[in-house]
Enzyme design. Structure first.
Site: not given
Length: 256
Positions: A6, A9, A13, A107, A109-110
């Site tokens: 992941d 900015n 991870v 996004g 990640d969302r």
């Protein structure tokens, strides 16, 4: 085991996970000056530290909010595993019904966090991800992603405060002992820590009022474990949320 990455900015991870458990999770600094070889060396070192052999990795998947680094990091993963990772984005099967003006602009990640939350928690769900930015995403009772909010992260707010004021020092974000500060450092710490907690509480109240019902509250991200315990709402801290979401998406997009 899959390699789940992941890219945020501030940090990337890197985790090793399968359907049974998370084997490791590490963070490296996001740096657009690094080459694919430099990232490959970092990934190789992480795997060696955790004694993971190349043959144990069946595949990899990556979500990213830093598009310029997608190619270098993807190339780095290929150097280490022999195959490029899947990239969360348009065209990937998510099983998520995104009710937004432009679903493709949400996004990665969302999306990953929402997919993971739906798999474990009862809706409606409010997902709080506290990284460089703080995001709050809402999944309704039917499992639809219906939107959320984006606001400056805790450290972004602190850095802005310090850099734009002449006499305020840099501080550590320890847990406040009281609300009313007795010195400059304590006043800053209380404002940042308790101010963010109060902001989350206020937004949760407004979101639940809009939903018309109480939501399951889940948090993740580097700052969540420090801020959400200060909230008045009961919020479940789930550090592996994004890694599990990446695993789910990997399975959905590689199943024969």
């Amino acid at each position: 085991m899959i390699l789940a990455i992941d890219m945020g900015n501030s940090n990337i991870v890197v985790g090793g996970i399968d359907d049974k458990r998370t084997y490791f999770e590490e963070r490296i600094t996001t740096d657009d000056r690094k080459t694919s070889l430099e990232y490959a060396i970092m990934l190789k070192n992480i795997l060696e530290i955790h004694r993971v052999k190349r043959g144990e990795i069946e595949g990899s998947i990556m979500s990213s909010v830093v598009p310029p680094l997608n190619a270098p990091l993807s190339s780095a993963v290929k150097k280490i595993t022999g195959r490029r990772p899947l990239l969360v984005g348009s065209g990937m099967k998510t099983g998520l019904n995104i009710k937004m003006d432009n679903p493709k602009a949400v996004g990665g990640d969302r999306i990953v966090a929402a997919v993971a939350a739906i798999a474990r928690y009862e809706g409606p769900i409010i997902i709080i991800d506290m990284g460089t930015a703080t995001t709050m995403d809402v999944v309704d009772r039917a499992g639809n992603y219906i939107g959320g909010v984006i606001l400056p992260g805790v450290k972004v707010a602190l850095n802005s405060l310090v850099s734009n004021t002449a006499q305020l020092p840099r501080i550590n974000l320890d847990v406040p002992r009281r609300v009313i500060g007795k010195n400059t450092v304590e006043c800053m710490r209380n404002g940042i820590m308790l101010g963010n907690a109060a902001m989350l509480d206020g937004l949760i109240d407004r979101m639940e009022a809009e939903l018309g019902e109480t939501a399951t509250l889940v948090s993740t991200g580097g700052m969540a474990r420090f801020i959400t315990p200060l909230c008045r709402h009961s919020i479940t801290y789930d550090p592996d949320l994004l890694l599990r979401g990446l695993l789910i998406l990997y399975r959905q997009n590689t199943a024969e």
